[in-house]
Design an enzyme around this catalytic site. Structure first.
Site, short mmCIF file in Angstrom:
data_model
loop_
_atom_site.label_atom_id
_atom_site.label_comp_id
_atom_site.label_asym_id
_atom_site.label_seq_id
_atom_site.Cartn_x
_atom_site.Cartn_y
_atom_site.Cartn_z
N VAL A 105 0.74 -1.22 0.19
CA VAL A 105 0.21 -0.15 0.08
C VAL A 105 1.03 1.09 0.00
O VAL A 105 1.73 1.26 0.68
CB VAL A 105 -0.78 0.06 1.30
CG1 VAL A 105 -1.94 1.31 1.10
CG2 VAL A 105 -1.57 -1.48 1.41
N CYS A 106 0.59 2.21 -0.91
CA CYS A 106 1.31 3.53 -0.84
C CYS A 106 2.91 3.07 -1.09
O CYS A 106 3.44 2.40 -2.01
CB CYS A 106 0.96 4.39 0.45
SG CYS A 106 1.30 5.91 0.13
N ALA A 107 3.46 3.73 -0.23
CA ALA A 107 5.22 3.60 -0.34
C ALA A 107 5.56 2.29 -0.12
O ALA A 107 6.81 2.08 -0.27
CB ALA A 107 5.81 4.67 0.66
#
Length: 311
Positions: A105-107
């Site tokens: 998720v995300c970074a």
């Protein structure tokens, strides 16, 4: 019981973690329990929002159907990401090599990139760091402006709330769109987000409407898409005429008929089975076709409602 291991790094964003964790926790309320494990290199993990978290430090024994999820963390740039140890990267690679699914998720996509899992694969991340992800991992195929991607058991999402979309997609792929819809309703979240993401199920793409009768019919089709569902029976279930149901269903779902919607669910489930080694005949029979001829015909025609062909 399938295990979901959340791999935490210092500065983890709470919603990156809590959103998917809530999805898999809620699945258990409907008879599909998951064992959730939170793992980090140090037992105490500071979050980006200031709430400290406690995690396990010993890796559990994993099976191929278990999931590894790396939530994102706070930071202005990926190059400033917290240290990610060699053992953690090795575990990510080993689980994927053993047939397991790895998600971010995300970074968190940066961790998958450091593990070498993005090379030659489609991926995405938060829009603020998409260009940097592409620069840091030139072998990755970074897809911009989508909620999530999935490529050869490597699943990545754009960030923050899109982790919920990613988790609902995984639930739909593993247990069918009906269960994903029930989980979404229990969590009081939209079952379809804006944007056309090829990996999202038909259930997610065709639920952005307010027609309650059509939703009820979709619920029934989602649960029983492998068996014949005559239009007259669906109309009776909804309490309207067959003609009215066809008109309202098309208006709510960008021109689909109930049969076309059912066929789309069958096709997406068959594509999932084919991607995991099933033969054309066995996939066709499992989703309700008498043989593979209809499946081949559906795979060769344009996707329903102008949506991308599932991959």
């Amino acid at each position: 019981m399938t295990r979901v291991v959340f791999v935490l790094v210092p500065g983890v964003h709470l919603l990156d973690l809590a959103g998917p964790a809530q999805v898999f926790s809620t699945v258990g309320q409907f008879g599909r329990p998951y064992e959730l494990t939170y793992l980090a290199e140090d037992a105490r993990v500071p979050s980006a929002q200031g709430l400290p978290l406690l995690a396990e430090t010993e890796w559990p024994e994993l099976r191929a159907d278990d999931l590894l999820v790396v939530p994102g963390w706070s930071g202005p740039a990926l190059r400033d990401s917290p240290p990610i140890g060699d053992e953690m990267l090795r575990r990510l690679r080993a689980h994927h090599a053993a047939g397991g699914t790895v998600a971010s998720v995300c970074a968190g996509a940066e961790a998958l990139g450091r593990a070498g899992l993005l090379d030659g694969r489609r991926c995405t991340t938060h829009h603020d760091v998409q260009d940097e992800l592409a620069s840091r991992h030139p072998g990755a195929i970074v897809v911009r402006d989508v909620l999530f991607t999935t490529d050869d058991r490597v699943v990545t999402s754009a960030g923050i709330a899109s982790g919920i979309d990613l988790a609902l997609h995984l639930v739909a792929a593993r247990h069918g769109p009906a269960l994903a819809a029930r989980v979404a309703r229990e969590m009081v979240v939209h079952t379809r987000r804006n944007g056309h993401e090829p990996q999202s199920s038909a259930m997610l793409r065709h639920r952005a409407h307010l027609d309650d009768a059509v939703h009820r019919v979709q619920d029934l089709i989602d649960e029983r898409f492998t068996v014949p569902l005559p239009l007259a029976a669906l109309a009776s279930f909804a309490g309207v005429s067959a003609r009215t149901l066809t008109r309202r269903f098309g208006s709510a779902t960008q021109g689909l008929t109930p049969l076309r919607y059912q066929q789309t669910l069958r096709l997406e489930r068959a594509e999932h089975l084919l991607g995991h080694g099933a033969t054309m005949e066995s996939a066709a029979r499992e989703v309700g076709f008498e043989d593979a001829r209809m499946l081949r015909r559906l795979r060769g025609r344009p996707a329903a409602g102008g949506d991308p062909r599932p991959t």
